[in-house]
Design a protein around this motif. Sequence first.
Motif, short mmCIF file in Angstrom:
data_model
loop_
_atom_site.label_atom_id
_atom_site.label_comp_id
_atom_site.label_asym_id
_atom_site.label_seq_id
_atom_site.Cartn_x
_atom_site.Cartn_y
_atom_site.Cartn_z
N SER B 28 0.83 -1.21 0.00
CA SER B 28 0.00 0.00 0.00
C SER B 28 0.86 1.25 0.00
N LEU B 29 1.87 1.28 0.88
CA LEU B 29 2.68 2.50 0.99
C LEU B 29 3.42 2.78 -0.31
N LEU B 30 4.00 1.73 -0.91
CA LEU B 30 4.69 1.91 -2.19
C LEU B 30 3.74 2.43 -3.26
N SER B 31 2.55 1.82 -3.34
CA SER B 31 1.57 2.26 -4.33
C SER B 31 1.17 3.71 -4.07
N MET B 32 1.00 4.06 -2.79
CA MET B 32 0.60 5.43 -2.46
C MET B 32 1.65 6.44 -2.92
N VAL B 33 2.92 6.13 -2.64
CA VAL B 33 3.99 7.05 -3.02
C VAL B 33 4.04 7.21 -4.54
N LEU B 34 4.03 6.07 -5.26
CA LEU B 34 4.07 6.14 -6.72
C LEU B 34 2.86 6.87 -7.27
N THR B 35 1.69 6.56 -6.68
CA THR B 35 0.46 7.21 -7.12
C THR B 35 0.55 8.73 -6.95
N LEU B 36 1.09 9.13 -5.80
CA LEU B 36 1.20 10.57 -5.53
C LEU B 36 2.10 11.24 -6.56
N VAL B 37 3.26 10.63 -6.81
CA VAL B 37 4.20 11.21 -7.78
C VAL B 37 3.54 11.33 -9.16
N PHE B 38 2.96 10.22 -9.62
CA PHE B 38 2.38 10.23 -10.96
C PHE B 38 1.16 11.14 -11.05
N SER B 39 0.39 11.26 -9.96
CA SER B 39 -0.80 12.09 -10.09
C SER B 39 -0.43 13.57 -10.10
N VAL B 40 0.64 13.96 -9.40
CA VAL B 40 1.07 15.36 -9.48
C VAL B 40 1.58 15.66 -10.89
N LEU B 41 2.43 14.76 -11.42
CA LEU B 41 2.90 14.93 -12.80
C LEU B 41 1.73 14.97 -13.78
N GLY B 42 0.82 13.99 -13.61
CA GLY B 42 -0.33 13.89 -14.51
C GLY B 42 -1.20 15.14 -14.45
N ALA B 43 -1.43 15.62 -13.22
CA ALA B 43 -2.30 16.79 -13.08
C ALA B 43 -1.66 18.03 -13.70
N ASN B 100 -4.14 2.23 -11.38
CA ASN B 100 -5.53 2.42 -10.97
C ASN B 100 -5.68 3.65 -10.06
N GLY B 101 -4.83 3.72 -9.04
CA GLY B 101 -4.95 4.82 -8.08
C GLY B 101 -4.74 6.18 -8.72
N THR B 102 -3.75 6.23 -9.62
CA THR B 102 -3.43 7.52 -10.25
C THR B 102 -4.62 8.10 -11.00
N ALA B 103 -5.41 7.25 -11.64
CA ALA B 103 -6.55 7.75 -12.40
C ALA B 103 -7.54 8.50 -11.49
N TYR B 104 -7.62 8.04 -10.23
CA TYR B 104 -8.54 8.70 -9.30
C TYR B 104 -7.92 9.95 -8.68
N THR B 105 -6.61 9.84 -8.34
CA THR B 105 -6.01 10.96 -7.62
C THR B 105 -5.63 12.11 -8.55
N ILE B 106 -5.40 11.83 -9.85
CA ILE B 106 -5.12 12.91 -10.80
C ILE B 106 -6.22 13.96 -10.72
N GLU B 107 -7.47 13.50 -10.69
CA GLU B 107 -8.60 14.44 -10.68
C GLU B 107 -8.64 15.23 -9.37
N ILE B 108 -8.27 14.55 -8.27
CA ILE B 108 -8.24 15.24 -6.97
C ILE B 108 -7.18 16.34 -6.99
#
Lengths: 217, 223
Positions: B28-43, B100-108
């Motif tokens: 979970s923690l690894l996915s969260m960190v990667l998700t955060l990085v990619f969602s900031v870049l993506g956004a 999966n997570g990034t698709a949701y957090t990008i919008e946030i």
Amino acid sequence: MRALNVNDFTFLVFAARWTILLSLLAFAGGSAIGLVVALLRVSESRIARWSAIAFIRVFQGTPLLIQLFLVFFCGPLIGLPSDPWLAAALGLGLNAGAFLGEIWRGAIQSVPKGQIEAAKSLGLHYFPLMRLVVLPQALKLAIPPTVGFTVNLIKSTSLAAVIGFIELTRAGQLINNATFRPFIIFGAVGAIYFILCWPLTIWANRLERKLALAYRR
Amino acid sequence: MDYVFQFGQMWVLREEFLDGTIATLKLSLLSMVLTLVFSVLGAMLRTSGPKVVRWLIMAYVEIIRNTPLLVQIFFIFFGLPAIGIRLSADVGALIAFTLNGTAYTIEIVRAGIESVGHGQSEAATALGLRRFQVFRLIVMPQALRVIMAPLGSQFILLMLNTSVASVIAANELTAVAQDIQGRTFRAFESFIVVAFIYFALSLLFSGLFAAIERLAFGRIKTR
């Protein structure tokens, strides 16, 4: 290993109806449970409120997959027949009940207090007050997030594959085991889910925008 | 009901549950960190990238959000080896949860960025800050205030979703429960134990996110 043929895709399309049927069943069950949960959640009795909160917390704080396993493996212990249909519908219904209950609580609570006070002063009791005054107004606010939630529910039905319920995802797995063409098969499975979900997503967004316009002053 | 509960057997296997819990936490923690990085870049790209990139990100978000996580996991875990990319269940799961997570957090994150007034970045640009500096020093700190709460609940959802990785036998808590259930035939006991562990983890994470929010922004937000 055999080759992939047209029949496999027809099998997938036909399996999608079990996904749809399971979604409808879970939504019906979830709505009934969700309405009770929402009403308990806004009730004046503290015990009712707390039990609703506990229900919501438990179902939102544990994985849906574990909930399905518990219903599937443990239903028979309390005398329920051991049946993937029953387990999937019950598990998904309970889970949907918690989420819909929380969505609808928000809608109910955003009906202005004056409305309830006015209705009470007109002599309405609890049920007519809810049915005639509060719920019709809450409904308007509740529809967009509810439609949005149905997308989640349709996607969640894929987890029923894990307890052996043959729906779209399980059908894809079965074909993949025989033909091993994962990209095409799971691509097709995903495409069918997309066709089911995307219109609902668009509809939910449109409803939300409309509601936001109506409430902007 | 003539079933006799035997939680004693579960206590004997406590180390396996503990290992599963740690594995779930890691995943979970690894996915969260990667998700955060990619969602900031993506956004960032979603709000100010070239049109083609913006369109691609939109398509990615819609595709992921309108298909089930389980199908995405199968697509990645069975699909990639079919084209010659071999990966372990753990890596496959990590890729799937991040995608999966990034698709949701990008919008946030995007909503957070857009909530910062336009005048802010105009003023910063007028003061001579470069584009990235404007983003890092002016926009992001203000956006974070809006982003934190929904991001926290999305991350808790991500943690709960890692249970789906048991389907491809990734190393995590639900797989441990299934394994124990298969050996001991104690389905109720093993699943109720992991249900409690997941519940505790979700409480832990919501407490953690609340604490981070308080540390970062000083005061407790009242509802």
